[in-house]
Design a protein around this motif. Sequence first.
Motif, PDB file in Angstrom:
ATOM      1  N   MET A   1       0.842  -1.191   0.000  1.00  0.00           N
ATOM      2  CA  MET A   1       0.000   0.000   0.000  1.00  0.00           C
ATOM      3  C   MET A   1       0.883   1.249   0.000  1.00  0.00           C
ATOM      4  SD  MET A   1      -3.219  -0.806   2.405  1.00  0.00           S
ATOM      5  CE  MET A   1      -4.511  -0.580   1.224  1.00  0.00           C
ATOM      6  N   THR A   2       0.425   2.240  -0.716  1.00  0.00           N
ATOM      7  CA  THR A   2       1.155   3.493  -0.812  1.00  0.00           C
ATOM      8  C   THR A   2       0.564   4.507   0.161  1.00  0.00           C
ATOM      9  OG1 THR A   2       1.516   3.055  -3.154  1.00  0.00           O
ATOM     10  CG2 THR A   2       1.882   5.305  -2.398  1.00  0.00           C
ATOM     11  N   GLU A   3       1.422   5.064   1.018  1.00  0.00           N
ATOM     12  CA  GLU A   3       0.972   6.068   1.991  1.00  0.00           C
ATOM     13  C   GLU A   3       0.819   7.426   1.326  1.00  0.00           C
ATOM     14  OE1 GLU A   3       3.104   6.367   5.686  1.00  0.00           O
ATOM     15  OE2 GLU A   3       3.347   4.197   5.816  1.00  0.00           O
ATOM     16  N   CYS A   4       0.136   8.313   2.025  1.00  0.00           N
ATOM     17  CA  CYS A   4       0.058   9.711   1.602  1.00  0.00           C
ATOM     18  C   CYS A   4       1.483  10.248   1.488  1.00  0.00           C
ATOM     19  CB  CYS A   4      -0.726  10.531   2.620  1.00  0.00           C
ATOM     20  SG  CYS A   4      -2.438  10.002   2.845  1.00  0.00           S
ATOM     21  N   THR A   5       1.704  11.117   0.544  1.00  0.00           N
ATOM     22  CA  THR A   5       3.065  11.585   0.279  1.00  0.00           C
ATOM     23  C   THR A   5       3.434  12.874   1.005  1.00  0.00           C
ATOM     24  OG1 THR A   5       2.279  12.719  -1.708  1.00  0.00           O
ATOM     25  CG2 THR A   5       3.169  10.487  -1.983  1.00  0.00           C
ATOM     26  N   TRP A   6       2.477  13.559   1.620  1.00  0.00           N
ATOM     27  CA  TRP A   6       2.787  14.866   2.212  1.00  0.00           C
ATOM     28  C   TRP A   6       3.665  14.829   3.456  1.00  0.00           C
ATOM     29  CZ3 TRP A   6       1.122  15.680   7.137  1.00  0.00           C
ATOM     30  CH2 TRP A   6       0.013  14.952   7.582  1.00  0.00           C
ATOM     31  N   PRO A   7       3.618  13.792   4.311  1.00  0.00           N
ATOM     32  CA  PRO A   7       4.484  13.835   5.492  1.00  0.00           C
ATOM     33  C   PRO A   7       5.949  13.610   5.106  1.00  0.00           C
ATOM     34  CG  PRO A   7       2.707  12.221   5.775  1.00  0.00           C
ATOM     35  CD  PRO A   7       2.749  12.614   4.340  1.00  0.00           C
ATOM     36  N   GLN A 122     -21.605  11.789  10.962  1.00  0.00           N
ATOM     37  CA  GLN A 122     -20.901  10.797  10.131  1.00  0.00           C
ATOM     38  C   GLN A 122     -19.699  11.437   9.445  1.00  0.00           C
ATOM     39  OE1 GLN A 122     -21.741   7.502  10.065  1.00  0.00           O
ATOM     40  NE2 GLN A 122     -23.140   8.183  11.669  1.00  0.00           N
ATOM     41  N   PRO A 123     -18.522  10.810   9.531  1.00  0.00           N
ATOM     42  CA  PRO A 123     -17.349  11.383   8.878  1.00  0.00           C
ATOM     43  C   PRO A 123     -17.490  11.351   7.359  1.00  0.00           C
ATOM     44  CG  PRO A 123     -16.848   9.176   9.638  1.00  0.00           C
ATOM     45  CD  PRO A 123     -18.228   9.522  10.165  1.00  0.00           C
ATOM     46  N   ILE A 124     -16.841  12.303   6.729  1.00  0.00           N
ATOM     47  CA  ILE A 124     -16.749  12.321   5.272  1.00  0.00           C
ATOM     48  C   ILE A 124     -15.492  11.537   4.915  1.00  0.00           C
ATOM     49  CG2 ILE A 124     -16.360  13.781   3.251  1.00  0.00           C
ATOM     50  CD1 ILE A 124     -17.870  16.012   4.832  1.00  0.00           C
ATOM     51  N   ILE A 125     -15.666  10.447   4.214  1.00  0.00           N
ATOM     52  CA  ILE A 125     -14.536   9.588   3.862  1.00  0.00           C
ATOM     53  C   ILE A 125     -14.316   9.707   2.359  1.00  0.00           C
ATOM     54  CG2 ILE A 125     -13.621   7.242   3.882  1.00  0.00           C
ATOM     55  CD1 ILE A 125     -15.569   6.756   6.293  1.00  0.00           C
ATOM     56  N   ASN A 126     -13.281  10.462   2.006  1.00  0.00           N
ATOM     57  CA  ASN A 126     -12.973  10.661   0.595  1.00  0.00           C
ATOM     58  C   ASN A 126     -12.122   9.522   0.064  1.00  0.00           C
ATOM     59  OD1 ASN A 126     -14.360  13.160   0.138  1.00  0.00           O
ATOM     60  ND2 ASN A 126     -12.832  14.131   1.453  1.00  0.00           N
ATOM     61  N   LYS A 127     -12.076   9.414  -1.239  1.00  0.00           N
ATOM     62  CA  LYS A 127     -11.334   8.327  -1.887  1.00  0.00           C
ATOM     63  C   LYS A 127     -10.396   8.915  -2.947  1.00  0.00           C
ATOM     64  CE  LYS A 127     -15.015   5.083  -0.977  1.00  0.00           C
ATOM     65  NZ  LYS A 127     -16.095   4.264  -1.496  1.00  0.00           N
ATOM     66  N   TRP A 128      -9.509   9.783  -2.483  1.00  0.00           N
ATOM     67  CA  TRP A 128      -8.573  10.435  -3.391  1.00  0.00           C
ATOM     68  C   TRP A 128      -7.515   9.441  -3.864  1.00  0.00           C
ATOM     69  CZ3 TRP A 128     -11.144  14.502  -4.405  1.00  0.00           C
ATOM     70  CH2 TRP A 128     -11.802  15.234  -3.418  1.00  0.00           C
ATOM     71  N   ILE A 176      -6.591   6.784  -1.056  1.00  0.00           N
ATOM     72  CA  ILE A 176      -7.285   5.497  -0.936  1.00  0.00           C
ATOM     73  C   ILE A 176      -6.310   4.332  -0.726  1.00  0.00           C
ATOM     74  CG2 ILE A 176      -7.447   5.039  -3.419  1.00  0.00           C
ATOM     75  CD1 ILE A 176     -10.227   4.397  -0.816  1.00  0.00           C
ATOM     76  N   THR A 177      -5.068   4.463  -1.194  1.00  0.00           N
ATOM     77  CA  THR A 177      -4.089   3.385  -1.031  1.00  0.00           C
ATOM     78  C   THR A 177      -3.309   3.483   0.274  1.00  0.00           C
ATOM     79  OG1 THR A 177      -2.425   4.658  -2.222  1.00  0.00           O
ATOM     80  CG2 THR A 177      -3.777   3.116  -3.524  1.00  0.00           C
ATOM     81  N   CYS A 178      -3.552   4.504   1.061  1.00  0.00           N
ATOM     82  CA  CYS A 178      -2.817   4.689   2.316  1.00  0.00           C
ATOM     83  C   CYS A 178      -3.322   3.690   3.367  1.00  0.00           C
ATOM     84  CB  CYS A 178      -2.989   6.118   2.830  1.00  0.00           C
ATOM     85  SG  CYS A 178      -2.054   6.460   4.330  1.00  0.00           S
ATOM     86  N   PRO A 179      -2.425   3.023   4.065  1.00  0.00           N
ATOM     87  CA  PRO A 179      -2.875   2.069   5.078  1.00  0.00           C
ATOM     88  C   PRO A 179      -3.649   2.718   6.225  1.00  0.00           C
ATOM     89  CG  PRO A 179      -0.479   2.322   5.156  1.00  0.00           C
ATOM     90  CD  PRO A 179      -0.965   3.081   3.966  1.00  0.00           C
ATOM     91  N   HIS A 181      -6.024   5.055   5.733  1.00  0.00           N
ATOM     92  CA  HIS A 181      -7.365   5.419   5.254  1.00  0.00           C
ATOM     93  C   HIS A 181      -8.377   4.556   6.023  1.00  0.00           C
ATOM     94  CE1 HIS A 181     -10.865   5.681   2.601  1.00  0.00           C
ATOM     95  NE2 HIS A 181     -10.319   6.812   2.137  1.00  0.00           N
ATOM     96  N   THR A 182      -9.515   5.115   6.327  1.00  0.00           N
ATOM     97  CA  THR A 182     -10.557   4.428   7.088  1.00  0.00           C
ATOM     98  C   THR A 182     -10.835   3.030   6.555  1.00  0.00           C
ATOM     99  OG1 THR A 182     -11.591   6.520   7.687  1.00  0.00           O
ATOM    100  CG2 THR A 182     -12.968   4.559   7.808  1.00  0.00           C
ATOM    101  N   HIS A 183     -10.912   2.887   5.245  1.00  0.00           N
ATOM    102  CA  HIS A 183     -11.264   1.596   4.661  1.00  0.00           C
ATOM    103  C   HIS A 183     -10.132   0.575   4.714  1.00  0.00           C
ATOM    104  CE1 HIS A 183     -15.115   3.034   3.460  1.00  0.00           C
ATOM    105  NE2 HIS A 183     -14.622   3.953   2.661  1.00  0.00           N
ATOM    106  N   ASN A 184      -8.936   1.022   5.081  1.00  0.00           N
ATOM    107  CA  ASN A 184      -7.772   0.116   5.115  1.00  0.00           C
ATOM    108  C   ASN A 184      -7.348  -0.247   6.532  1.00  0.00           C
ATOM    109  OD1 ASN A 184      -7.698   0.234   2.307  1.00  0.00           O
ATOM    110  ND2 ASN A 184      -6.360   2.024   2.342  1.00  0.00           N
ATOM    111  N   ARG A 185      -7.966   0.380   7.528  1.00  0.00           N
ATOM    112  CA  ARG A 185      -7.586   0.099   8.915  1.00  0.00           C
ATOM    113  C   ARG A 185      -8.310  -1.107   9.438  1.00  0.00           C
ATOM    114  NH1 ARG A 185      -8.873   5.448  11.583  1.00  0.00           N
ATOM    115  NH2 ARG A 185      -8.612   6.631   9.738  1.00  0.00           N
TER     116      ARG A 185
END
Length: 185
Positions: A1-7, A122-128, A176-179, A181-185
Motif C-alpha cells: 500500500m502506498t501512503e500519503c506523500t505529504w508527510p 458521520q465522517p466524510i470519507i474521501n477516496k482520493w 485510498i491506497t494509504c494504510p 485510510h478508514t477503509h484500510n484500517r
Amino acid sequence: MTECTWPSSELMKKYHKEEWCRINKDDQYIFELLSLEGAQAGLSWETVIQKREAYQEAFKQFDIEKCAQLTDEELENIRTEYNVIKHKGKIQSVRNNAIIAQDVQREYGSLADFLWSYVDGQPIINKWQRTNDVPAETELSIKLSKDLKKLGFKFVGPKIVYSFLQSIGIIDDHIITCPYHTHNR
C-alpha cells in the motif's frame, strides 16, 4: 500500500499515522487542534507541530476553562517566554476561542456535538487517488468558517477549518491506497 506523500519528516509521519483524519470527539483535543490550526495560518503545519509541546505547556494542555481565564499578562508571558509562534493575535485568539467554545459547550452540550452536527455525526470519507487531489477548502469548510466567525471565533478561515476538520477526523483525506485510510484500517 502506498501512503500519503505529504508527510516528509518523522514528526509529520507520526502525526499522519496516529492522528490525522482519526475521529476524535474529545473537546480538549478538538480545542487544541483548533488552536494549533489557527496558529498555522500562513505557516507550515510542520512548524506548528514542532512547537506543539511548548503550546501544550503554555496553554495548560488546552484546558478550555483555563485558557478562557488567561490574563493579558499571562498571554504576553506566553508570547515572550515559550517556543510558540509570536504573533500576538494568534496567541490572544486562544483565550478568545476558549471563551466562545465554552458558550458552544453550554448551548450544544459539547464542542464535538456542535462540529459533528455539520455532517450529521458521520465522517466524510474521501477516496482520493493522489495527495494533489485533496482540496484546500470545500463548501463545508466555507460554511463552518462563516458560522464560527459569526460566533466570534478567530483564525478560522475556510482553509484553516478544512485542515481542522481533517485533523479531528470529520474528514478522512488519506489517499485510498494509504494504510491509514478508514477503509484500510
